[in-house]
Design a protein around this motif. Structure first.
Motif, mmCIF file in Angstrom:
data_model
loop_
_atom_site.group_PDB
_atom_site.id
_atom_site.type_symbol
_atom_site.label_atom_id
_atom_site.label_comp_id
_atom_site.label_asym_id
_atom_site.label_seq_id
_atom_site.Cartn_x
_atom_site.Cartn_y
_atom_site.Cartn_z
ATOM 1 N N GLU A 21 0.873 -1.180 0.000
ATOM 2 C CA GLU A 21 0.000 0.000 0.000
ATOM 3 C C GLU A 21 0.903 1.220 0.000
ATOM 4 O O GLU A 21 2.093 1.117 0.309
ATOM 5 C CB GLU A 21 -0.868 0.001 1.260
ATOM 6 N N HIS A 92 -5.027 -7.650 0.022
ATOM 7 C CA HIS A 92 -5.154 -6.763 1.193
ATOM 8 C C HIS A 92 -6.490 -6.021 1.109
ATOM 9 O O HIS A 92 -6.662 -4.955 1.683
ATOM 10 C CB HIS A 92 -3.966 -5.793 1.196
ATOM 11 N N HIS A 96 -8.922 -0.501 1.451
ATOM 12 C CA HIS A 96 -8.323 -0.275 2.772
ATOM 13 C C HIS A 96 -9.324 0.290 3.773
ATOM 14 O O HIS A 96 -9.016 1.178 4.572
ATOM 15 C CB HIS A 96 -7.085 0.628 2.691
ATOM 16 N N PRO A 132 -6.999 -4.776 6.313
ATOM 17 C CA PRO A 132 -6.374 -3.511 6.709
ATOM 18 C C PRO A 132 -6.341 -3.417 8.233
ATOM 19 O O PRO A 132 -7.350 -3.694 8.897
ATOM 20 C CB PRO A 132 -7.313 -2.450 6.132
ATOM 21 N N HIS A 236 5.725 -3.036 5.413
ATOM 22 C CA HIS A 236 5.075 -2.262 4.341
ATOM 23 C C HIS A 236 6.156 -1.590 3.504
ATOM 24 O O HIS A 236 7.180 -1.178 4.049
ATOM 25 C CB HIS A 236 4.190 -1.161 4.930
HETATM 26 ZN ZN LIG Z 1 -2.689 -1.914 5.209
#
Ligand SMILES: [Zn+2]
Length: 305
Positions: A21, A92, A96, A132, A236
């Motif tokens: 992300e 994912h 989000h 998320p 991330h």
């Molecule tokens: Zn995330």
């Protein structure tokens, strides 16, 4: 001691995972960067993810990438590249949104849309999901039924800890199988270590960046050597990007997001040389085999919904 000796002779292979992300997608910036402005933001997700791909190549590590559907839709070539370089593409979700803030119908649309986009771009089945901000909690357990119905085979969204935004402290710390009327799902929680009555996260995210590297090293060794099990690590792409634009969240949010960004790549390299890693899918396959051979490993959640 006996167990520790055995583990050092045959190093355990842990699971590596990346939640793909951009820096402005993070839940702490919800309300600061509305979804309607995402398109206009400077995007850094491709550069940062490609940097991670290069680092993983250097250490011969294959990972799972839980890609945000929005990212996969805008940058399908990135998803194609992740798969082509030998990694697992998982989901994912699309937009989000925290699971417990959605209706079951909206959640179904979100995970279905992400799965379809990511399968098209990667050319492979997408069977793993991570919510998320780990937002499958006692308030949103219905999401597991939706995931099973939508063809997901494993989930990595239930953190067995206490946290202000997520976690089910009483849930199991090791992979377990969730059986429902519509089928079953393997749950693979992020790694924790047991300290007194508490489960403490040891493998990723803010805990990797904010605490000294030796915390993660100690925690993963403890999971590997004392429990004889692989750890599940996560990070991330924005965590290795100290030059990302600064956004104005509250003080706690800023601390959690920006702390030690300039050290994280170096700590990641240390981690990759200290431990072995593989994609989540390998752990899920091992768990499935273990469950098939010994039903004691097939645990249910200790509550119903
Ligand atoms: Zn995330």
């Amino acid at each position: 001691m006996e167990r520790a000796k055995k583990s050092s002779a045959e190093p355990i292979v842990n699971a590596m995972s990346v939640d793909v992300e951009d820096y402005f997608h993070v839940s702490v910036f919800d309300g600061i960067v509305p979804r309607t402005e995402w398109d206009a933001m400077e995007s850094r997700v491709c550069t940062n993810t490609e940097r991670l791909l290069d680092i993983f190549d250097e250490y011969s590590v294959r990972s799972t990438f839980f890609v945000l559907g929005w990212v996969g839709e805008k940058y399908p070539a990135l998803v194609t590249k992740i798969a082509a370089r030998g990694h697992e593409v998982a989901s994912h979700g699309y937009a989000h949104r925290l699971v417990y803030d959605q209706t079951p119908a909206a959640f179904r649309d979100d995970v279905r849309r992400a799965k379809a986009l990511l399968e098209e771009a990667s050319g492979r089945p997408v069977v793993g999901y991570r919510a998320p901000s780990y937002s499958i909690t006692p308030r949103s357990l219905w999401a597991l039924d939706v995931l099973i119905e939508e063809g997901y085979q494993y989930d990595s969204s239930i953190f067995p800890i206490r946290h202000d935004r997520y976690g089910i402290p009483v849930s199991d710390r090791q992979p377990y199988r969730i059986d429902r009327n519509g089928g079953s799902l393997i749950e693979v929680p992020g790694s924790t270590t047991r300290l007194g009555p508490m489960n403490l996260p040891v493998a990723g995210g803010g805990y990797f960046r904010i605490l000294p590297y030796k915390w993660t090293h100690w925690g993963i060794r403890r999971v590997n050597e004392q429990e004889g099990r692989p750890a599940v690590f996560y990070l991330h792409p924005w965590e290795i990007d100290p030059d990302q634009p600064r956004l104005h969240a509250g003080r706690l949010g800023r601390f959690r997001h920006y702390r030690n960004l300039d050290s994280t790549e170096q700590w990641l390299r240390q981690l990759l040389s200290d431990f072995r890693f593989q994609p989540m899918q390998a752990l899920v396959n091992d768990a499935r085999l273990a469950f098939a051979q010994d039903s004691r490993f097939a645990l249910s959640l200790p509550y119903s919904w």
